[in-house]
Design an enzyme around this catalytic site. Structure first.
Site, PDB file in Angstrom:
ATOM      1  N   LYS A  56       0.834  -1.216   0.000  1.00  0.00           N
ATOM      2  CA  LYS A  56       0.000   0.000   0.000  1.00  0.00           C
ATOM      3  C   LYS A  56       0.866   1.262   0.000  1.00  0.00           C
ATOM      4  O   LYS A  56       0.641   2.175  -0.779  1.00  0.00           O
ATOM      5  CB  LYS A  56      -0.912   0.040   1.250  1.00  0.00           C
ATOM      6  CG  LYS A  56      -1.865  -1.125   1.364  1.00  0.00           C
ATOM      7  CD  LYS A  56      -2.756  -0.988   2.584  1.00  0.00           C
ATOM      8  CE  LYS A  56      -2.002  -1.043   3.913  1.00  0.00           C
ATOM      9  NZ  LYS A  56      -1.315  -2.329   4.174  1.00  0.00           N
TER      10      LYS A  56
ATOM     11  N   ARG B 204      -9.028   1.439   8.977  1.00  0.00           N
ATOM     12  CA  ARG B 204      -8.609   0.067   9.251  1.00  0.00           C
ATOM     13  C   ARG B 204      -9.683  -0.711   9.998  1.00  0.00           C
ATOM     14  O   ARG B 204      -9.485  -1.888  10.291  1.00  0.00           O
ATOM     15  CB  ARG B 204      -7.341   0.084  10.093  1.00  0.00           C
ATOM     16  CG  ARG B 204      -6.111  -0.466   9.372  1.00  0.00           C
ATOM     17  CD  ARG B 204      -4.965  -0.386  10.349  1.00  0.00           C
ATOM     18  NE  ARG B 204      -3.812  -1.120   9.954  1.00  0.00           N
ATOM     19  CZ  ARG B 204      -2.709  -0.571   9.432  1.00  0.00           C
ATOM     20  NH1 ARG B 204      -2.660   0.701   9.183  1.00  0.00           N
ATOM     21  NH2 ARG B 204      -1.664  -1.337   9.168  1.00  0.00           N
TER      22      ARG B 204
ATOM     23  N   ARG C 223      11.574  -5.946   4.553  1.00  0.00           N
ATOM     24  CA  ARG C 223      11.284  -4.507   4.447  1.00  0.00           C
ATOM     25  C   ARG C 223      12.289  -3.718   5.273  1.00  0.00           C
ATOM     26  O   ARG C 223      12.637  -4.092   6.387  1.00  0.00           O
ATOM     27  CB  ARG C 223       9.865  -4.224   4.946  1.00  0.00           C
ATOM     28  CG  ARG C 223       9.593  -2.734   5.120  1.00  0.00           C
ATOM     29  CD  ARG C 223       8.140  -2.362   5.058  1.00  0.00           C
ATOM     30  NE  ARG C 223       7.360  -2.881   6.156  1.00  0.00           N
ATOM     31  CZ  ARG C 223       6.041  -2.702   6.269  1.00  0.00           C
ATOM     32  NH1 ARG C 223       5.381  -2.064   5.308  1.00  0.00           N
ATOM     33  NH2 ARG C 223       5.390  -3.204   7.290  1.00  0.00           N
TER      34      ARG C 223
ATOM     35  N   ARG D  42      11.573  -2.495  11.011  1.00  0.00           N
ATOM     36  CA  ARG D  42      10.595  -2.024  11.993  1.00  0.00           C
ATOM     37  C   ARG D  42      10.367  -3.074  13.077  1.00  0.00           C
ATOM     38  O   ARG D  42      10.330  -4.265  12.785  1.00  0.00           O
ATOM     39  CB  ARG D  42       9.260  -1.725  11.291  1.00  0.00           C
ATOM     40  CG  ARG D  42       9.202  -0.363  10.659  1.00  0.00           C
ATOM     41  CD  ARG D  42       8.040  -0.167   9.729  1.00  0.00           C
ATOM     42  NE  ARG D  42       6.757  -0.650  10.226  1.00  0.00           N
ATOM     43  CZ  ARG D  42       5.611  -0.534   9.555  1.00  0.00           C
ATOM     44  NH1 ARG D  42       5.605   0.051   8.359  1.00  0.00           N
ATOM     45  NH2 ARG D  42       4.492  -0.991  10.046  1.00  0.00           N
TER      46      ARG D  42
ATOM     47  N   ARG E   5      -0.436  -9.308  13.295  1.00  0.00           N
ATOM     48  CA  ARG E   5      -0.992  -8.234  12.460  1.00  0.00           C
ATOM     49  C   ARG E   5      -1.870  -8.804  11.344  1.00  0.00           C
ATOM     50  O   ARG E   5      -2.868  -8.198  10.959  1.00  0.00           O
ATOM     51  CB  ARG E   5       0.138  -7.382  11.876  1.00  0.00           C
ATOM     52  CG  ARG E   5       0.845  -6.569  12.956  1.00  0.00           C
ATOM     53  CD  ARG E   5       2.101  -5.920  12.449  1.00  0.00           C
ATOM     54  NE  ARG E   5       1.834  -4.866  11.500  1.00  0.00           N
ATOM     55  CZ  ARG E   5       2.728  -4.380  10.647  1.00  0.00           C
ATOM     56  NH1 ARG E   5       3.942  -4.875  10.621  1.00  0.00           N
ATOM     57  NH2 ARG E   5       2.402  -3.417   9.833  1.00  0.00           N
TER      58      ARG E   5
HETATM   59  P1  ADP Z   1       2.259  -1.796   3.245  1.00  0.00           P
HETATM   60  O1  ADP Z   1       2.308  -0.291   3.146  1.00  0.00           O
HETATM   61  O2  ADP Z   1       1.037  -2.374   2.581  1.00  0.00           O
HETATM   62  O3  ADP Z   1       2.451  -2.313   4.635  1.00  0.00           O
HETATM   63  P2  ADP Z   1       4.836  -1.674   1.836  1.00  0.00           P
HETATM   64  O4  ADP Z   1       4.516  -0.760   0.686  1.00  0.00           O
HETATM   65  O5  ADP Z   1       5.643  -1.116   2.936  1.00  0.00           O
HETATM   66  O6  ADP Z   1       3.467  -2.360   2.386  1.00  0.00           O
HETATM   67  O7  ADP Z   1       5.547  -2.985   1.227  1.00  0.00           O
HETATM   68  C1  ADP Z   1       5.986  -4.047   2.074  1.00  0.00           C
HETATM   69  C2  ADP Z   1       7.340  -4.566   1.607  1.00  0.00           C
HETATM   70  O8  ADP Z   1       7.182  -5.229   0.349  1.00  0.00           O
HETATM   71  C3  ADP Z   1       8.367  -3.459   1.383  1.00  0.00           C
HETATM   72  O9  ADP Z   1       9.630  -3.966   1.740  1.00  0.00           O
HETATM   73  C4  ADP Z   1       8.291  -3.174  -0.118  1.00  0.00           C
HETATM   74  O10 ADP Z   1       9.528  -2.679  -0.639  1.00  0.00           O
HETATM   75  C5  ADP Z   1       7.942  -4.551  -0.682  1.00  0.00           C
HETATM   76  N1  ADP Z   1       7.056  -4.484  -1.854  1.00  0.00           N
HETATM   77  C6  ADP Z   1       6.059  -3.600  -2.099  1.00  0.00           C
HETATM   78  N2  ADP Z   1       5.438  -3.860  -3.275  1.00  0.00           N
HETATM   79  C7  ADP Z   1       6.050  -4.980  -3.768  1.00  0.00           C
HETATM   80  C8  ADP Z   1       5.863  -5.778  -4.957  1.00  0.00           C
HETATM   81  N3  ADP Z   1       4.900  -5.487  -5.854  1.00  0.00           N
HETATM   82  N4  ADP Z   1       6.658  -6.861  -5.113  1.00  0.00           N
HETATM   83  C9  ADP Z   1       7.614  -7.170  -4.186  1.00  0.00           C
HETATM   84  N5  ADP Z   1       7.851  -6.469  -3.071  1.00  0.00           N
HETATM   85  C10 ADP Z   1       7.084  -5.378  -2.859  1.00  0.00           C
HETATM   86  P1  AMP Z   2       1.322   0.623   9.023  1.00  0.00           P
HETATM   87  O1  AMP Z   2       2.481   1.541   8.930  1.00  0.00           O
HETATM   88  O2  AMP Z   2       0.140   1.081   8.190  1.00  0.00           O
HETATM   89  O3  AMP Z   2       1.674  -0.811   8.777  1.00  0.00           O
HETATM   90  O4  AMP Z   2       0.799   0.704  10.545  1.00  0.00           O
HETATM   91  C1  AMP Z   2       1.615   0.282  11.626  1.00  0.00           C
HETATM   92  C2  AMP Z   2       0.781   0.151  12.888  1.00  0.00           C
HETATM   93  O5  AMP Z   2       0.223   1.440  13.251  1.00  0.00           O
HETATM   94  C3  AMP Z   2      -0.430  -0.775  12.801  1.00  0.00           C
HETATM   95  O6  AMP Z   2      -0.085  -2.131  13.020  1.00  0.00           O
HETATM   96  C4  AMP Z   2      -1.318  -0.212  13.928  1.00  0.00           C
HETATM   97  O7  AMP Z   2      -0.852  -0.606  15.205  1.00  0.00           O
HETATM   98  C5  AMP Z   2      -1.067   1.283  13.802  1.00  0.00           C
HETATM   99  N1  AMP Z   2      -2.049   1.918  12.874  1.00  0.00           N
HETATM  100  C6  AMP Z   2      -1.791   2.516  11.680  1.00  0.00           C
HETATM  101  N2  AMP Z   2      -2.920   2.976  11.129  1.00  0.00           N
HETATM  102  C7  AMP Z   2      -3.938   2.651  11.982  1.00  0.00           C
HETATM  103  C8  AMP Z   2      -5.351   2.830  11.962  1.00  0.00           C
HETATM  104  N3  AMP Z   2      -5.963   3.442  10.926  1.00  0.00           N
HETATM  105  N4  AMP Z   2      -6.070   2.367  13.017  1.00  0.00           N
HETATM  106  C9  AMP Z   2      -5.471   1.760  14.063  1.00  0.00           C
HETATM  107  N5  AMP Z   2      -4.149   1.534  14.124  1.00  0.00           N
HETATM  108  C10 AMP Z   2      -3.377   1.981  13.099  1.00  0.00           C
END
Ligand code: ADP
Ligand code: AMP
Length: 213
Positions: A13, A88, A127, A160, A171
């Protein structure tokens, strides 16, 4: 343009939201990034949020809603935004619908990035996040030019705390229980668009641009 990104943690995302924000000139709003900035600055909100985040749990709706409603008031939201990680829960989505309706506005699309659970742990363990600007990379799928250094700002990269495998499993459970019902919610509003998130980053973005125009 007002867009919501849906998908499991690690679906991509944030990666796609940044590209959308750049192409369409709208801010990328990540509640996770805002919470992490608060943790870094040791604010009261950050201290409260950290307790939940470290356990893989959601931060309570009340805290999250206060924070996002405040963010919407900023000037850069005038022409829309791409929301990443919000809403969420169903109550968060209902609060967003209510706030938009009261302002005579609406969302354009909910983009659901589909990635099966079995791919998620690999994505999360690889990541790496920039502690300075929130940039996101992957050691295999999206590496930085120089190991451990952010391409965008030169900041240091970290794994992270909540990307450790045991927290990722929690999660994912939380996602299926509390967040995945949003797929049906936005389908009901007629704005849901599914994209295959297992393709590479550029292909997923191409599919999204095909939807947004
Ligand atoms: P989210 O925001 O949904 O938690 P991220 O955008 O941070 O996910 O992506 C999670 C991990 O996967 C990151 O390390 C990112 O670089 C990698 N990633 C994102 N999109 C892709 C893809 N299409 N193919 C492979 N790896 C990806
Ligand atoms: P993210 O960076 O989107 O993966 O979010 C990391 C963490 O932040 C999540 O696992 C939740 O603990 C918290 N968080 C982020 N967005 C929300 C939301 N909209 N509602 C509740 N918790 C959130």
């Amino acid at each position: 343009m007002k867009i919501v990104m849906l998908g499991a943690p690690g679906a991509g995302k944030g990666t796609q939201a940044k590209k959308i924000a750049e192409k369409y000139g709208v801010p990328h709003i990540s509640t996770g990034d805002i919470f992490r900035a608060n943790i870094k600055n040791n604010t009261e909100l950050g201290k409260k949020a950290k307790e939940f985040m470290d356990q893989g749990l959601l931060v309570p709706d009340e805290l999250t809603l206060d924070l996002i409603m405040d963010r919407f008031k900023q000037d850069d939201c005038k022409n829309g935004y791409v929301l990443d990680g919000f809403p969420r829960t169903i109550p968060q989505a209902e609060a967003l619908t209510k706030a938009l309706t009261e302002a005579g506005e609406k969302l354009d699309y909910a983009i659901n990035v589909e990635v099966p659970d079995e791919n998620i742990v690999t994505r999360m363990s690889g990541r790496r996040a920039c502690i300075a600007c929130g940039g996101t990379y992957h050691i295999v799928f999206n590496p930085t030019k120089q190991e451990g250094v952010c391409d965008a700002c030169g900041g240091g990269l970290v794994l992270r705390d909540d990307d450790k495998p045991e927290t990722v499993a929690k999660r994912l459970t939380v996602y299926h229980d509390q967040t995945s019902p949003l797929i049906a919610y936005y389908k009901g509003q007629g704005i849901l668009k599914d994209v295959d998130g297992t393709k590479d980053v550029a292909e997923v973005f191409n599919d999204i641009v095909g939807i947004l125009g």
